[in-house]
Scaffold this motif. Structure first.
Motif, mmCIF file in Angstrom:
data_model
loop_
_atom_site.group_PDB
_atom_site.id
_atom_site.type_symbol
_atom_site.label_atom_id
_atom_site.label_comp_id
_atom_site.label_asym_id
_atom_site.label_seq_id
_atom_site.Cartn_x
_atom_site.Cartn_y
_atom_site.Cartn_z
ATOM 1 N N TYR A 118 3.090 -3.960 3.692
ATOM 2 C CA TYR A 118 3.096 -3.051 4.848
ATOM 3 C C TYR A 118 3.694 -1.703 4.445
ATOM 4 O O TYR A 118 4.850 -1.640 4.015
ATOM 5 C CB TYR A 118 3.875 -3.680 6.015
ATOM 6 C CG TYR A 118 3.032 -4.719 6.725
ATOM 7 C CD1 TYR A 118 2.251 -4.373 7.816
ATOM 8 C CD2 TYR A 118 2.965 -6.031 6.251
ATOM 9 C CE1 TYR A 118 1.438 -5.321 8.440
ATOM 10 C CE2 TYR A 118 2.163 -6.978 6.871
ATOM 11 C CZ TYR A 118 1.402 -6.615 7.972
ATOM 12 O OH TYR A 118 0.591 -7.547 8.573
ATOM 13 N N GLU A 159 10.567 0.634 -4.528
ATOM 14 C CA GLU A 159 10.675 0.402 -3.091
ATOM 15 C C GLU A 159 11.307 -0.975 -2.907
ATOM 16 O O GLU A 159 10.855 -1.955 -3.486
ATOM 17 C CB GLU A 159 9.294 0.457 -2.415
ATOM 18 C CG GLU A 159 8.632 1.834 -2.533
ATOM 19 C CD GLU A 159 7.348 1.967 -1.718
ATOM 20 O OE1 GLU A 159 6.823 0.929 -1.257
ATOM 21 O OE2 GLU A 159 6.879 3.111 -1.559
ATOM 22 N N GLU A 193 12.068 -4.205 -0.821
ATOM 23 C CA GLU A 193 11.407 -4.882 0.301
ATOM 24 C C GLU A 193 11.776 -6.368 0.370
ATOM 25 O O GLU A 193 11.991 -7.010 -0.652
ATOM 26 C CB GLU A 193 9.871 -4.743 0.160
ATOM 27 C CG GLU A 193 9.471 -3.299 -0.149
ATOM 28 C CD GLU A 193 8.056 -2.927 0.202
ATOM 29 O OE1 GLU A 193 7.345 -3.762 0.790
ATOM 30 O OE2 GLU A 193 7.678 -1.770 -0.107
ATOM 31 N N ASP A 221 8.322 -3.053 -4.597
ATOM 32 C CA ASP A 221 6.962 -2.510 -4.596
ATOM 33 C C ASP A 221 7.031 -1.240 -5.452
ATOM 34 O O ASP A 221 7.487 -0.200 -4.993
ATOM 35 C CB ASP A 221 6.554 -2.223 -3.143
ATOM 36 C CG ASP A 221 5.164 -1.621 -3.016
ATOM 37 O OD1 ASP A 221 4.413 -1.645 -4.001
ATOM 38 O OD2 ASP A 221 4.857 -1.123 -1.912
ATOM 39 N N LYS A 264 -0.396 1.171 -7.237
ATOM 40 C CA LYS A 264 0.585 0.095 -7.046
ATOM 41 C C LYS A 264 0.193 -1.197 -7.750
ATOM 42 O O LYS A 264 0.807 -2.223 -7.524
ATOM 43 C CB LYS A 264 0.755 -0.180 -5.547
ATOM 44 C CG LYS A 264 1.404 0.974 -4.789
ATOM 45 C CD LYS A 264 1.678 0.611 -3.358
ATOM 46 C CE LYS A 264 2.475 1.705 -2.647
ATOM 47 N NZ LYS A 264 3.668 1.186 -1.996
HETATM 48 MN MN MN Z 1 6.025 -0.596 -0.129
#
Ligand code: MN
Length: 286
Positions: free
Chosen positions: A81, A131, A133, A162, A175
């Motif tokens: 997300y 990131e 998460e 991420d 990614k």
């Molecule tokens: Mn992310």
């Protein structure tokens, strides 16, 4: 219960600072391909629960003596997300958030574990960010799951990074590099963790605290993420949901050590190394 994979793909039960090899107990073949042993364990977990509880008293080996791998390498999909915390939307200057955007997918080939490095592609001049998460690991699969029934479908939780190349190219390409989805150091089962809706998550690069936020501030909450994804795709045992990142994303460079921690879940520290491959033509120009 805390379950993960280690060394050559053995399944490990983590008890305090020990890891107990339960590969044979669970009937997993470490040489099978594709590597869906953990998916099977998750799908049939209730039939294994008593044996795993008994195995907790076995001696095992020190956790520090093994190489931890990603818990579910055969996940059929990683559902991620974007823009799911308001403060991250502000720092990225984005008005459209996860409740309108939905989600994207990261390939299972990008998964790696706590004992492995994050390998940066050789695309000099491009910024590559972390990131922080929360990972939600799906237990019972299903379609069109109503948010009220979310708990029936969660097997457990892990920490997830991420990793992303910033830029205008397709998000998936930016990614999807191998090792761009560290998950670990283990899965803590939902029954052992309890309430996941107020978990503090933090990420450090070397000794600098970069991200520090609580899952209570998610825009689309955990029941909502399961509901949304399952109304579009069949969820399968071992699928992974990456909940989105809060503010504080920033670059990682070769030689860095990145540490991620979610309270009551666990923590892992990973090395960032420079790879020699990955010079995709789309990244040739900054
Ligand atoms: Mn992310």
């Amino acid at each position: 219960m805390k379950l993960t994979r280690f060394n050559q793909g053995q399944i490990g039960l983590v008890v305090d600072d020990r890891i107990i090899d339960v590969t044979t107990l669970l009937g997993v073949d470490v040489n099978e391909w594709p590597q869906v042993g953990m998916n099977r364990v998750i799908a049939r977990f209730e039939s294994h629960r008593a044996a795993l509880e008994s195995a907790k008293s076995l001696p095992g080996v020190p956790l520090s003596s093994v190489k931890l791998l990603t818990p579910v390498p055969g996940s059929s999909k990683v559902i991620a997300y974007p823009i799911n915390y308001h403060d991250h939307a502000a720092e990225m200057d984005r008005n459209v958030k996860a409740n309108q955007l939905g989600f994207f997918l990261k390939p299972p080939s990008s998964l790696c574990g706590a004992g492995e490095p994050i390998v940066l592609p050789a695309i000099e001049g491009r910024r590559i960010d972390h990131e922080c998460e929360l990972a939600i690991i799906i237990g019972k699969g299903g379609r069109d799951i109503q948010r009220e029934r979310w708990q029936e479908h969660v097997f457990g939780y892990s920490c997830l990074m991420d990793i992303v190349v910033r830029g205008k190219e397709e998000r998936v390409a930016r990614k999807a590099y191998d090792t761009f989805c560290p998950v670990g150091p283990w899965i803590i089962t939902a029954d052992e963790l309890g309430d996941p809706t107020q978990l503090q998550g933090r990420l450090w690069v070397n000794d600098e605290l970069r991200q520090d936020a609580n899952t209570r501030d998610l825009i689309v909450d955990i029941p909502g993420m399961i509901e949304m994804a399952s109304h579009i795709m069949m969820l399968e045992p071992g699928d992974i949901i990456a909940a989105g990142t809060p503010a504080g994303v920033g670059p990682i460079r070769p030689g860095d050590k990145v540490r991620i921690e979610f309270e009551r879940v666990g923590s892992m520290t990973m090395d960032v190394v420079q790879g020699t491959g990955g010079k995709a033509s789309i990244f040739a120009q900054a």
